[in-house]
Design an enzyme around this catalytic site. Structure first.
Site, PDB file in Angstrom:
ATOM      1  N   GLY A 303       0.818  -1.218   0.000  1.00 18.32           N
ATOM      2  CA  GLY A 303       0.000   0.000   0.000  1.00 18.32           C
ATOM      3  C   GLY A 303       0.843   1.255   0.000  1.00 18.32           C
ATOM      4  O   GLY A 303       2.077   1.211  -0.058  1.00 18.32           O
ATOM      5  N   ILE A 305       1.398   3.669   2.376  1.00 20.38           N
ATOM      6  CA  ILE A 305       2.277   3.812   3.535  1.00 20.38           C
ATOM      7  C   ILE A 305       3.219   2.618   3.634  1.00 20.38           C
ATOM      8  O   ILE A 305       4.422   2.766   3.870  1.00 20.38           O
ATOM      9  CB  ILE A 305       1.453   3.953   4.832  1.00 20.38           C
ATOM     10  CG1 ILE A 305       0.580   5.220   4.782  1.00 20.38           C
ATOM     11  CG2 ILE A 305       2.369   3.978   6.042  1.00 20.38           C
ATOM     12  CD1 ILE A 305       1.358   6.500   4.688  1.00 20.38           C
ATOM     13  N   ALA A 375       0.758  -2.228   8.734  1.00 13.35           N
ATOM     14  CA  ALA A 375       0.124  -1.178   7.926  1.00 13.35           C
ATOM     15  C   ALA A 375      -1.087  -1.692   7.157  1.00 13.35           C
ATOM     16  O   ALA A 375      -1.725  -0.931   6.434  1.00 13.35           O
ATOM     17  CB  ALA A 375       1.146  -0.582   6.948  1.00 13.35           C
ATOM     18  N   SER A 418      -1.790   3.968  12.798  1.00 12.34           N
ATOM     19  CA  SER A 418      -3.145   4.396  13.130  1.00 12.34           C
ATOM     20  C   SER A 418      -3.486   5.680  12.373  1.00 12.34           C
ATOM     21  O   SER A 418      -2.787   6.046  11.420  1.00 12.34           O
ATOM     22  CB  SER A 418      -3.286   4.599  14.643  1.00 12.34           C
ATOM     23  OG  SER A 418      -4.644   4.775  14.995  1.00 12.34           O
ATOM     24  N   LYS A 421      -8.436   9.649  12.525  1.00 17.62           N
ATOM     25  CA  LYS A 421      -9.858   9.295  12.567  1.00 17.62           C
ATOM     26  C   LYS A 421     -10.198   8.383  13.746  1.00 17.62           C
ATOM     27  O   LYS A 421     -11.365   8.118  14.023  1.00 17.62           O
ATOM     28  CB  LYS A 421     -10.273   8.654  11.242  1.00 17.62           C
ATOM     29  CG  LYS A 421     -10.178   9.619  10.068  1.00 17.62           C
ATOM     30  CD  LYS A 421     -10.458   8.944   8.739  1.00 17.62           C
ATOM     31  CE  LYS A 421     -10.377   9.954   7.605  1.00 17.62           C
ATOM     32  NZ  LYS A 421      -9.034  10.570   7.451  1.00 17.62           N
ATOM     33  N   VAL A 459      -2.294  11.598   4.132  1.00 18.79           N
ATOM     34  CA  VAL A 459      -1.020  11.717   3.430  1.00 18.79           C
ATOM     35  C   VAL A 459      -1.303  12.059   1.966  1.00 18.79           C
ATOM     36  O   VAL A 459      -2.155  11.458   1.314  1.00 18.79           O
ATOM     37  CB  VAL A 459      -0.178  10.430   3.541  1.00 18.79           C
ATOM     38  CG1 VAL A 459       0.431  10.305   4.906  1.00 18.79           C
ATOM     39  CG2 VAL A 459      -0.999   9.199   3.227  1.00 18.79           C
ATOM     40  N   GLY A 461      -1.286  12.153  -1.799  1.00 13.72           N
ATOM     41  CA  GLY A 461      -0.955  11.251  -2.887  1.00 13.72           C
ATOM     42  C   GLY A 461      -1.157   9.787  -2.595  1.00 13.72           C
ATOM     43  O   GLY A 461      -0.885   8.949  -3.448  1.00 13.72           O
ATOM     44  N   VAL A 466      -7.587  12.344  -1.580  1.00 13.29           N
ATOM     45  CA  VAL A 466      -8.312  13.362  -2.325  1.00 13.29           C
ATOM     46  C   VAL A 466      -7.507  13.914  -3.513  1.00 13.29           C
ATOM     47  O   VAL A 466      -8.087  14.271  -4.546  1.00 13.29           O
ATOM     48  CB  VAL A 466      -8.736  14.498  -1.361  1.00 13.29           C
ATOM     49  CG1 VAL A 466      -7.519  15.291  -0.887  1.00 13.29           C
ATOM     50  CG2 VAL A 466      -9.757  15.415  -1.999  1.00 13.29           C
TER      51      VAL A 466
END
Length: 625
Positions: A303, A305, A375, A418, A421, A459, A461, A466
């Site tokens: 992913g 991260i 992650a 984490s 949120k 983060v 990108g 968004v």
């Protein structure tokens, strides 16, 4: 490197042509001092000087060609000729002149006292014309080519009249492949205003940017101040984006140090360039000391991260890096990238789900990791609202399975990724991540393994974030959709966030929830407007911005810290430790078992289970989503 290759591959016919031209130049330069000395009348030249000229011509040609070869005048790529080549020309000619004068006196020949000076001057002029004439002709040819309209050329403005700007102008000037014409330069130093750099006018400071864009019909702006601090860069780019021009910039100051400044190295100006804060700094030595020589497991390593974690861990000399991911395409991509960039890395890429107890135990049994970075997670808020059981299976059950395995197989450190949120969560995704943090705190009380969580915001990108969505919407002509004009979020680049995760891991003593300082929150509407402008469009005119309303489970703002937790500073000013909240682990474990059981059975009670554990979750609002 390219230039050295070109030197070795200069065609023999070009070298021969240069030698023949040099022979002609040496012959002219040998006779010219006599012709000038006797006032341009050949009949007045003394016979003894003419005889010496004839005796000296052949030795002088051979001697001069030798010095030209010594000073590499036959190896330079003359289309890129610069001050260095000019110095070589002067040095070669001075040496050849001195050698000639020594030979004249040693051989008993005679020449006028002014002969040496006039000879050297004439030969430098003729040699320079031949060498630099090629470059001048290329520049004139390029300008004529652009005026003829055979290519669509872009008018460029360069921001920065320093070394980087000079190097870029040189490449733009000499290359026939770049479809750019430098029209003006902007620099904040008043002393250079009104002057020329490589023939391009320096028209003023940043206050003249928009005026110069109109005056010179600029199509593209190139930011060439790699040493500028983030705030200065942000301020200038904020002005530039109002021009509607294409914007590019040098990625970093290291390219200037290496002399590697070229148009091919420019990157598009991205939204993170407008954040205007100092880049995150970490203590590399601390990270290196606890990662080097260790076996590291990264779950969800394919992913956004997870893959960046793998890149940075690979650069810190681990004993082995093990990647576990359920999605084979992502796993394959990071595998191939790491093989290319770190050929000596001991890498193992595995496919499997963190939900699968047997698979997780098999991985821990086979590789015995020293450090685990967890992650793997579902993170999309609206999707998890409609599939809460899947959120619990992947986030809660997956974290629990991996955390238990870490204890069973004696892992030193367990670091869970984490999110902001998880603070006072009102949605399924945030609530499941809060439960994951509670699992970490519970496991830390029962195990020798140091369990910690690292909490940060959005983060830039990352997959599904968004920014990629906005870029896709802009590419499709709009509209760009924003949920609410006042909605705000914390943002950080992926490499920054991961660097802080690694640093936090070095501080881990067990049970902490590390909170990353995300700077000032940013309005999503501002991000949308800036991105539209950076793409060369006008918000509201070329690209519509449409407000769609908050999505299920979405909050107007995210918090980074529970009110009860408080803050404790670490050695890194960007990392804080939140004091863990107290809760009954016995009660929590029973609640956790019921939650996981209901998720497996696809129970409709799942939201109520979440509510019992996380009191801020408002399950009534989404029962019928």
């Amino acid at each position: 490197m390219e230039k050295k290759t070109n030197f070795l591959k200069i065609p023999a016919n070009r070298i021969i042509a240069l030698i023949l031209l040099d022979v002609m130049n040496i012959s002219i330069a040998s006779f010219a001092p006599l012709y000038i000395r006797f006032e341009f009348r050949i009949s007045d030249i003394y016979p003894q000087f003419m005889k010496s000229f004839e005796h000296l011509l052949i030795p002088n040609i051979l001697l001069t060609l030798l010095f030209f070869a010594i000073w590499k005048l036959y190896k330079s790529v003359w289309r890129y000729a610069s001050v260095n080549e000019l110095i070589n020309i002067i040095a070669a000619n001075v040496c050849a002149t001195v050698a000639q004068m020594i030979y004249i006196y040693a051989s008993g020949n005679h020449m006028p006292r002014s002969y040496g000076f006039l000879y050297c001057l004439t030969l430098i002029l003729l040699t320079g014309v031949i060498r630099f004439g090629y470059r001048i002709l290329r520049i004139l040819s390029n300008k004529r080519f652009s005026l003829a309209g055979r290519k669509i050329w872009s008018n460029a403005m360069v921001i920065g009249a320093g070394a980087a700007g000079d190097m870029l102008l040189k490449e733009i000037e000499s290359s026939s492949y770049l479809q750019l014409t430098a029209k003006c330069i902007i620099d904040d130093q008043p002393g250079c205003h009104g002057k020329l750099l490589r023939g391009v006018p320096i028209v003023g400071g940043r206050d003249k940017i928009l005026e110069a864009v109109r005056l010179y019909n600029i199509d593209e702006i190139i930011f060439a101040i790699p040493s500028a601090d983030p705030q200065t860069k942000k301020e200038i780019l904020e002005i530039c984006k109002e021009s509607g021009c294409k914007m590019r910039m040098l990625p970093g100051v290291y390219q200037l140090i290496n002399g590697d400044v070229s148009v091919s190295k420019l990157k598009q100006v991205e939204i993170e360039d407008l954040l205007g804060r100092e880049p995150v700094q970490i203590n590399t030595e601390e990270v290196l000391n606890y990662v080097r020589g260790k076996t590291i497991l990264v779950t969800g390593g394919g992913g956004s991260i997870g893959s960046e974690l793998c890149r940075q861990i690979a650069a810190h000399d681990p004993k082995q890096l093990v990647i576990l991911d359920i999605y084979e395409n992502n796993a394959y991509q990071i595998q191939q990238e790491l093989i290319r960039k770190f050929p000596g890395l001991n890498l193992q890429v595995l496919i499997g789900s963190v939900r699968n107890t047997n698979r997780v135990n098999e991985v821990f049994e086979s590789y015995r990791p020293d450090i685990v970075y967890h992650a793997a997670a579902h993170k999309h808020v609206p999707l998890m609202e409609t599939s809460p059981n899947e959120a619990v299976k992947n986030n809660v059950m997956g974290t629990y399975r991996v955390a238990v395995a870490a204890d069973r197989y004696g892992v030193e450190r367990f670091v869970m990724i984490s999110t902001d949120k998880a603070v006072n969560p009102t949605n399924v995704m945030g609530a499941t991540k809060r439960i994951c943090e509670m699992i970490i705190q519970m496991m830390n009380q029962r195990s020798k393994t140091n369990y910690v969580a690292v909490r940060f915001g959005n983060v830039l990108g990352s997959n599904g974030s968004v920014i990629p969505l906005f870029k896709q919407q802009i590419a499709e002509g709009g509209p760009v959709t924003v949920t609410d004009p006042e909605i705000i979020r914390y943002f950080m680049t992926i490499p920054e966030a991961v660097s802080l995760v690694l640093q936090a891991g070095a501080y881990a003593k067990g049970g902490e929830i590390f909170v990353l300082d995300m700077g000032e929150p940013v309005k999503i509407l501002d991000l949308a407007v800036n991105l539209i402008k950076l793409s060369g469009f006008r918000p509201g005119e070329d690209i519509e911005i449409r407000f769609t309303g908050l999505r299920p489970g979405e909050k107007m703002y995210e918090e980074l810290l529970l009110r009860e937790e408080g803050l404790k500073k670490t050695a890194n000013k960007m990392i804080y430790i939140g004091k863990p909240m107290e809760f009954d682990t016995v009660v929590f474990e029973k609640q956790l078992e019921k939650l996981i059981s209901d998720a497996r059975e696809e129970s409709a009670e799942i939201r109520r289970d979440i509510k019992e554990i996380v009191g801020t979750y408002r399950e009534e609002e989404y029962r019928n989503v």
